[in-house]
Design an enzyme around this catalytic site. Sequence first.
Site, PDB file in Angstrom:
ATOM      1  N   SER A  62       0.837  -1.197   0.000  1.00 18.40           N
ATOM      2  CA  SER A  62       0.000   0.000   0.000  1.00 18.40           C
ATOM      3  C   SER A  62       0.875   1.250   0.000  1.00 18.40           C
ATOM      4  O   SER A  62       1.686   1.440  -0.899  1.00 18.40           O
ATOM      5  CB  SER A  62      -0.950  -0.044   1.202  1.00 18.40           C
ATOM      6  OG  SER A  62      -1.953   0.936   1.082  1.00 18.40           O
ATOM      7  N   ASP A 285       4.795  24.139  -1.326  1.00 11.38           N
ATOM      8  CA  ASP A 285       6.196  23.783  -1.580  1.00 11.38           C
ATOM      9  C   ASP A 285       6.572  22.385  -1.080  1.00 11.38           C
ATOM     10  O   ASP A 285       7.599  22.188  -0.436  1.00 11.38           O
ATOM     11  CB  ASP A 285       7.128  24.830  -0.970  1.00 11.38           C
ATOM     12  CG  ASP A 285       6.909  25.013   0.529  1.00 11.38           C
ATOM     13  OD1 ASP A 285       5.844  24.573   1.030  1.00 11.38           O
ATOM     14  OD2 ASP A 285       7.797  25.584   1.191  1.00 11.38           O
ATOM     15  N   HIS A 338      -7.175  -5.364  -1.986  1.00  6.10           N
ATOM     16  CA  HIS A 338      -6.009  -4.624  -1.522  1.00  6.10           C
ATOM     17  C   HIS A 338      -5.319  -5.345  -0.357  1.00  6.10           C
ATOM     18  O   HIS A 338      -4.127  -5.174  -0.129  1.00  6.10           O
ATOM     19  CB  HIS A 338      -6.448  -3.229  -1.079  1.00  6.10           C
ATOM     20  CG  HIS A 338      -5.336  -2.303  -0.727  1.00  6.10           C
ATOM     21  ND1 HIS A 338      -4.534  -1.701  -1.679  1.00  6.10           N
ATOM     22  CD2 HIS A 338      -4.879  -1.849   0.474  1.00  6.10           C
ATOM     23  CE1 HIS A 338      -3.647  -0.922  -1.091  1.00  6.10           C
ATOM     24  NE2 HIS A 338      -3.834  -0.998   0.218  1.00  6.10           N
TER      25      HIS A 338
END
Length: 363
Positions: A62, A285, A338
């Site tokens: 994951s 940023d 998953h």
Amino acid sequence: MDQRGTGLSSPLTVSSMSQFKSDDELADFLKHFRADNIVNDAEFIRVRIVPDAGPWTILGQSYGGFCAVTYLSFAPQGLKQVLLTGGIPPIGDGCTADSVYIAGFEQVIRQNEKYYKRYPQDIKIVQELVNYLAEKEGGGVSLPSGGILTPRGLQTLGLSGLGSGAGFERMHYMFERVWDPTLVLGAPKRLNYFFLSSFEKWLSFDTNPLYAILHESIYCQGSPSRWSASRIRTEVEDKFDAIKAAREGLPVLFTGEMIFPWMFDEIHALKQFKDVAHILAEKKDWSPLYDVQVLKNNKVPVAAAVYYDDLYVNFKLSMETASQIAGFRPWITNEFMHSGLRDDGSKVLDHLLGMLNGRKPLF
């Protein structure tokens, strides 16, 4: 290893983060807890415990897979082999969160359809529950921790319920115990404490606040997320309006791996981090997480389990990234969700190691 901020690695808990005197200080601190610094930590450990500071084989599940691709970008010299399971990130410039959630909502709709096809009796149960919550003063009921359960909060059960191997069953069994039994004739209808407690424990934001606070930032390189999931949801809100669906007799759709700003109002453990979360959502940023040119010239063998029906890591976006990593070998399967590594780890690992070590044929 426990990645920084989790487990025994100076865990960032609700209480430990309260040591900071201001939201700006905490936000500045949290910017150091993404994949780039996790890789720096791994390299610090590797050269000290691997004989002769040699390269090692890593497994990324994951988000661990996202970190592994960052590792391939900035410290490939430390890697012998890379195994990925359900963890191939989008690697485009800027913030890729929008593309993730556009694809994510489409997959969530498909998983909802599968869930209600398996448990059609839950359609009315969930509708009744949503109407009950919507009609309460304040739009919901109090949770054991002090938070509030609202219709949109209820929808977040899909975060775990729609994407793991046994998720459908667990969610269905929770809905079997939504209401208190009627022991006294005429007693008002009330939600069962078991259900309310199970709801909170399943989301577990009280023990893992870092997940909610930093989730969207994992998709950011030099651009803000600006609450991407919330913005994309407004485009499909006609399908995810729980109150409207319940009143019109339509299935109420659950959401997936998405963090929304209102969660910092409704989930008690997250309330004190509301302003911090907003600061991070507007942060522009963010440092680079991937180097596409390095990945295109990659020399480290990589094998990945790519789950076709993955709720959390979109198949199409995964394959787009895979095409940009030299030497990448995908194992595409719909045998697992998953949670494949947790559901049958020996089979998954054996297959991936076989791909890297010559026991599986090249196609």
